[in-house]
Motif scaffolding. Structure first.
Motif, mmCIF file in Angstrom:
data_model
loop_
_atom_site.group_PDB
_atom_site.id
_atom_site.type_symbol
_atom_site.label_atom_id
_atom_site.label_comp_id
_atom_site.label_asym_id
_atom_site.label_seq_id
_atom_site.Cartn_x
_atom_site.Cartn_y
_atom_site.Cartn_z
ATOM 1 N N UNK A 212 30.590 67.860 54.909
ATOM 2 C CA UNK A 212 30.690 67.922 53.286
ATOM 3 C C UNK A 212 30.569 69.567 52.967
ATOM 4 N N UNK A 213 31.799 70.316 52.942
ATOM 5 C CA UNK A 213 31.272 71.642 52.593
ATOM 6 C C UNK A 213 31.337 71.912 51.116
ATOM 7 N N UNK A 214 30.321 72.356 50.593
ATOM 8 C CA UNK A 214 30.290 72.664 49.076
ATOM 9 C C UNK A 214 30.126 74.168 48.791
ATOM 10 N N UNK A 215 30.744 74.729 47.782
ATOM 11 C CA UNK A 215 30.564 75.951 47.300
ATOM 12 C C UNK A 215 30.564 75.712 45.549
ATOM 13 N N UNK A 216 29.577 76.580 45.289
ATOM 14 C CA UNK A 216 29.566 76.389 43.661
ATOM 15 C C UNK A 216 29.395 75.100 42.978
ATOM 16 N N UNK A 217 28.790 74.283 43.756
ATOM 17 C CA UNK A 217 28.642 72.868 43.178
ATOM 18 C C UNK A 217 29.934 72.028 43.347
ATOM 19 N N UNK A 218 31.053 72.396 43.910
ATOM 20 C CA UNK A 218 32.148 71.648 44.324
ATOM 21 C C UNK A 218 32.190 71.580 45.651
ATOM 22 N N UNK A 219 33.028 70.448 45.849
ATOM 23 C CA UNK A 219 33.529 70.139 47.388
ATOM 24 C C UNK A 219 34.672 71.062 47.786
ATOM 25 N N UNK A 220 34.628 71.604 48.981
ATOM 26 C CA UNK A 220 35.504 72.385 49.243
ATOM 27 C C UNK A 220 36.446 71.555 50.549
ATOM 28 N N UNK A 221 35.750 70.965 51.285
ATOM 29 C CA UNK A 221 36.360 70.245 52.327
ATOM 30 C C UNK A 221 35.593 69.014 53.005
ATOM 31 N N UNK A 222 36.095 67.872 53.318
ATOM 32 C CA UNK A 222 35.465 66.803 53.893
ATOM 33 C C UNK A 222 36.063 66.388 55.335
ATOM 34 N N UNK A 223 35.253 66.378 56.366
ATOM 35 C CA UNK A 223 36.218 66.424 57.606
ATOM 36 C C UNK A 223 35.215 66.279 58.667
ATOM 37 N N UNK A 224 35.548 66.022 59.783
ATOM 38 C CA UNK A 224 34.880 65.768 61.356
ATOM 39 C C UNK A 224 34.409 67.310 61.621
ATOM 40 N N UNK A 225 33.455 67.422 62.464
ATOM 41 C CA UNK A 225 33.216 68.624 62.981
ATOM 42 C C UNK A 225 34.161 69.416 63.737
ATOM 43 N N UNK A 226 35.303 68.768 64.274
ATOM 44 C CA UNK A 226 36.208 69.537 64.952
ATOM 45 C C UNK A 226 37.506 70.114 63.842
ATOM 46 N N UNK A 227 37.654 69.082 62.946
ATOM 47 C CA UNK A 227 38.502 69.527 61.638
ATOM 48 C C UNK A 227 38.081 70.840 61.240
ATOM 49 N N UNK A 228 36.817 70.866 60.710
ATOM 50 C CA UNK A 228 36.196 72.009 59.939
ATOM 51 C C UNK A 228 36.037 73.119 60.961
ATOM 52 N N UNK A 229 35.879 72.965 62.095
ATOM 53 C CA UNK A 229 35.835 74.135 63.116
ATOM 54 C C UNK A 229 37.137 74.586 63.338
ATOM 55 N N UNK A 230 38.039 73.994 63.617
ATOM 56 C CA UNK A 230 39.406 74.466 63.955
ATOM 57 C C UNK A 230 40.301 74.675 62.722
ATOM 58 N N UNK A 231 40.131 74.054 61.787
ATOM 59 C CA UNK A 231 41.237 73.899 60.765
ATOM 60 C C UNK A 231 40.504 73.929 59.255
ATOM 61 N N UNK A 232 39.735 75.034 58.834
ATOM 62 C CA UNK A 232 39.344 75.226 57.684
ATOM 63 C C UNK A 232 40.268 75.020 56.616
#
Length: 358
Positions: A212-232
């Motif tokens: 779960x990637x957060x920025x300024x208190x808000x969720x930016x993306x939720x996904x598997x390690x592969x999803x976040x690594x290859x497709x932010x």
């Protein structure tokens, strides 16, 4: 170590919000955590990840939203009634108690029979491989050993959820790698549902089932390690996940998800991650390892090498184009400052986002 059947199937965060002096440190966090899952809350300092963990633990009251274990509401309960184990960044061990006594403390507070406390403490000591150190005080242990004690103390109570707040940040590089492996081993062997806070992308990718990637208190993306690594999902996630090269360009042609752009007279083809139209200003993101250096005479972006850092199997290279644009590369090629090179990237690795998302 035997762990009883977990007390829930799904832990649900529903619009969890925490404000400080009117400022939302965490805003509308909605997330379902499945039994046995390892979740990493990831982001830079101040993004809200530790706030989220403290809200889960009951150390901070919610300003909005709710937390549920199946149909049981948790956010109205004090921390001691939630049944969670917690591992802190600073270990938080009792300095006057031995390893064994630190681990047994939570069981004793639950007034379990002495034989049961002894049996489960022995199992936990073996689990974290501290048999030879069980009688020592925390001050006689290394940082990695102290963190093992903290982890054993958290899991010995057989919690329905383990919360870890940057547990490896105080360790040196070698110990971090060792403890990362230990945490993954313990999770796989015990099947404990875990929420883990970190700012380290590599740590999160290696440990978590979902990020779960957060920025300024808000969720930016939720996904598997592969999803976040290859497709932010957006440039903020791309930047945080290692796409160090973010190029502000203009889309010239778009066909499906293929986007043609130009930079200093060189045609670049990338892959659109979101809706992009011809004429739009875009951000093209590419990892340093996906930029390929070639000889000066080859086709590509013409650059001059500024800085070269030796990093074992690879070189970290900083280069500049003719117009002064800075590019970051990772390569096995033997380069030196002032070398003239050309740089290219495959379309699949050059991700294109609308500039408005930046």
């Amino acid at each position: 170590m035997t762990v009883p059947e977990p007390a829930f199937e799904t832990l649900r965060l529903d619009g969890v919000t925490r404000r400080f002096a009117g400022h939302a440190a965490l805003a509308d966090l909605t997330l379902d955590i499945r039994r046995g899952e390892f979740i990493a809350l990831l982001g830079p300092s101040g993004c809200g990840k530790s706030t989220a963990l403290n809200c889960l633990a009951g150390l901070l009251p919610l300003s909005g939203g709710s937390i549920w274990q199946d149909e049981r509401r948790l956010d109205t309960l004090p921390p001691e009634r939630r049944g969670f184990g917690m591992v802190f960044q600073n270990y938080a061990l009792f300095p006057h108690l031995s390893v064994r006594s630190n681990i047994a403390f939570g069981l004793q507070m639950r007034r379990l029979p002495r034989a049961e406390v002894r049996r489960r403490t022995d199992e936990a000591v073996r689990l974290v491989r501290l048999e030879e150190h069980a009688a020592k005080l925390p001050g006689q242990l290394s940082g990695g050993q102290q963190q093992r004690v903290a982890i054993a103390r958290a899991v010995v109570i057989s919690p329905s959820l383990v919360l870890m707040d940057e547990p490896l940040s105080n360790l040196d590089a070698k110990l971090r790698l060792e403890m990362r492996t230990e945490i993954r081993r313990l999770h796989q062997s015990l099947g404990l549902t875990t929420v883990y806070v970190t700012h380290d992308q590599e740590e999160a990718l290696s440990l978590a089932d979902r990020l779960v990637v957060l920025r300024a208190g808000r969720v930016q993306q939720v996904g598997s390690p592969e999803e976040l690594h290859t497709r932010p999902a957006n440039p903020h996630v791309a930047d945080f996940m290692g796409f160090r090269n973010l190029l502000r360009l203009r889309a010239e042609k778009v066909a499906g998800d293929s986007v043609v752009m130009s930079l200093e007279g060189v045609r670049l083809t990338g892959t659109a991650v979101a809706d992009v139209r011809p004429g739009d200003e875009v951000l093209a993101a590419v990892r340093p390892e996906n930029l390929r250096p070639g000889a000066e005479a080859e086709e590509g972006l013409h650059c001059v090498v500024d800085v070269v850092e030796y990093q074992g199997r690879e070189m970290a290279v900083e280069a500049r184009t003719r117009d002064g644009l800075q590019l970051h590369l990772r390569t096995t090629a033997r380069l030196a400052p002032q070398d003239a090179i050309t740089v290219t990237a495959d379309a699949a690795h050059l991700l294109v986002y609308p500039a408005g998302e930046a």
